[in-house]
Design an enzyme around this catalytic site. Structure first.
Site, short mmCIF file in Angstrom:
data_model
loop_
_atom_site.label_atom_id
_atom_site.label_comp_id
_atom_site.label_asym_id
_atom_site.label_seq_id
_atom_site.Cartn_x
_atom_site.Cartn_y
_atom_site.Cartn_z
N ASP A 115 0.85 -1.19 0.00
CA ASP A 115 0.00 0.00 0.00
C ASP A 115 0.89 1.24 0.00
OD1 ASP A 115 -3.06 0.74 0.57
OD2 ASP A 115 -1.77 2.17 1.62
N ILE A 116 0.53 2.22 -0.84
CA ILE A 116 1.29 3.48 -0.88
C ILE A 116 0.94 4.32 0.35
CG2 ILE A 116 1.79 5.57 -2.20
CD1 ILE A 116 0.92 4.11 -4.71
N GLU A 149 -4.76 2.47 -4.08
CA GLU A 149 -3.30 2.45 -4.02
C GLU A 149 -2.78 1.12 -3.50
OE1 GLU A 149 -4.69 4.38 -0.09
OE2 GLU A 149 -5.39 4.11 -2.16
#
Length: 404
Positions: free
Chosen positions: A248-249, A291
């Site tokens: 995950d960003i 994301e």
């Protein structure tokens, strides 16, 4: 079968080819179909002239030279179209084949070779065999770039046509040694022309279907496999060493809020490509949504899977995106789960997702491994707490937080 019937079928084969190529060109943007259609049309005209000439309607020298010149030009355009269709592109050098056909027509006319039936037929069919041979070589060469079944059918049809043209040539030059009577080889050549037109249409259709499947399985923004394709690519049964990595960003919502969605999309695409390049082609990889990304690996230990996730984290850390006077340095958090024989694929992915939340809770820009079964309840509680904390993140972090 008499000559008039053979010439009629010969003309019909090219008319059918021209109609098919014109129609498919109207419905498709594939290059080369226009050249194929024009080439088939010219060959139909040449065959018509030959038929009319044989009936004595036109002067001998006019119809023989005209049918020869138009015919070799038609085959040159047909070959040019097949080359462009095979490689899906045009080049200036494609005009060389047409130039050669025109030069050959001038030479045959200057030397009056068109006046002798055997000489004219031998030169014409030898030229046809050469052009068809060039088409075969190009289609075979490009097979490794475009592996479609119709390409093999087209290749076989062209190879057969080349072979029968060669037999006609041999029969014209050495009538006493010809392995097949020219009219029978010529008849088989007509069947090959129908077959070529068929496989051209099928090839274009298969390319369209392949493109549709690619679009259905590819994330439109990032160009990597989407959630549907990722889940469909997972094995039906898990085995020791199977691993999920969830990525995950960090602070991606804040990047969108602060710099705008266009900049956020640039960051998202850059991170996706960095993950794909680091993971390599043998790893099942996809964007699950937003994301969040997922990887599935075979034959891993916890340390090996964590090392793979950390390599991705480091690769993303090396990215930098300019936005006005500021620079965005993205980071990612990753969760790793290894199959221990006590769950299915969905549960294993959930465990990787819980490990991801542990990484978020631990400060982000890090990799966490899902704990052993004895710690499951603690892990589940921690993941819930991390999820609550994640949902209440401030909308506008300080500039330094974007790289934290």
């Amino acid at each position: 079968m008499d000559l008039a019937t053979v010439l009629l079928l010969h003309k019909c084969s090219f008319i059918v080819g021209a109609i098919c190529c014109f129609y498919v060109r109207w419905r498709s943007r594939e290059p080369g179909l226009d050249f194929l259609a024009i080439g088939d049309g010219l060959l139909a005209v040449a065959s018509t002239l030959a038929g009319v000439g044989e009936q004595g309607i036109l002067p001998y020298e006019i119809w023989t030279l005209a049918s020869f010149s138009i015919g070799v030009t038609g085959y040159a355009l047909m070959t040019t179209g097949l080359i462009q269709l095979s490689r899906r592109g045009r080049k200036r050098s494609d005009c060389l084949l047409v130039g050669f056909a025109l030069i050959l027509s001038v030479v045959v006319g200057f030397m009056h070779w068109y006046a002798d039936n055997q000489t004219r037929a031998a030169i014409f069919n030898a030229n046809t065999a050469a052009f068809l041979g060039i088409s075969c070589v190009v289609i075979l060469r490009d097979f490794f770039l475009d592996r479609l079944p119709a390409r093999l059918g087209l290749l076989a049809s062209l190879a057969a046509a080349m072979g029968f043209s060669t037999l006609v040539t041999v029969g014209m030059i050495f009538p006493q040694y010809g392995p097949v009577e020219p009219r029978y080889a010529f008849f088989m050549l007509i069947i090959c022309h129908f077959s070529v037109a068929l496989f051209v249409v099928v090839l274009v259709q298969e390319r369209a279907e392949t493109q549709l499947r690619r679009l259905a399985n590819t994330d439109a923004l990032t160009g990597i496999p989407n959630r549907q394709h990722f889940l469909a690519s997972l094995p039906s049964e898990l085995r020791d060493g199977d691993a999920f990595i969830m990525i995950d960003i960090d602070h991606f919502k804040s990047i969108n809020d602060r710099y705008g969605h266009e900049t956020g999309d640039v960051v998202l695409v850059g991170v996706a490509q960095a993950i794909a390049n680091t993971a390599g082609p043998n790893v099942t990889f996809g964007r699950l949504g937003g994301e969040e990304f997922a990887l599935f690996l075979r034959g891993q230990t916890e340390d090996a899977a964590a090392a793979e996730a950390d390599q991705i984290r480091i690769a993303v850390n090396g990215l930098a995106f300019a936005s006005g006077a500021e620079t965005i340095v993205p980071t990612v958090s990753a969760g790793v789960a290894i199959w221990r024989g006590d769950c299915d694929a969905q549960k294993l992915r959930d465990r990787a997702d819980q490990a991801l939340y542990l990484a978020k809770r631990g400060g982000r820009d890090r990799v966490e491994i899902y704990p052993d079964p004895a710690s499951m309840e603690e892990c589940s509680s921690s993941a819930t707490t991390a999820a609550d904390q994640h949902s209440t993140e401030p909308g506008h972090p300080r500039p330094g937080e974007l790289a934290a």
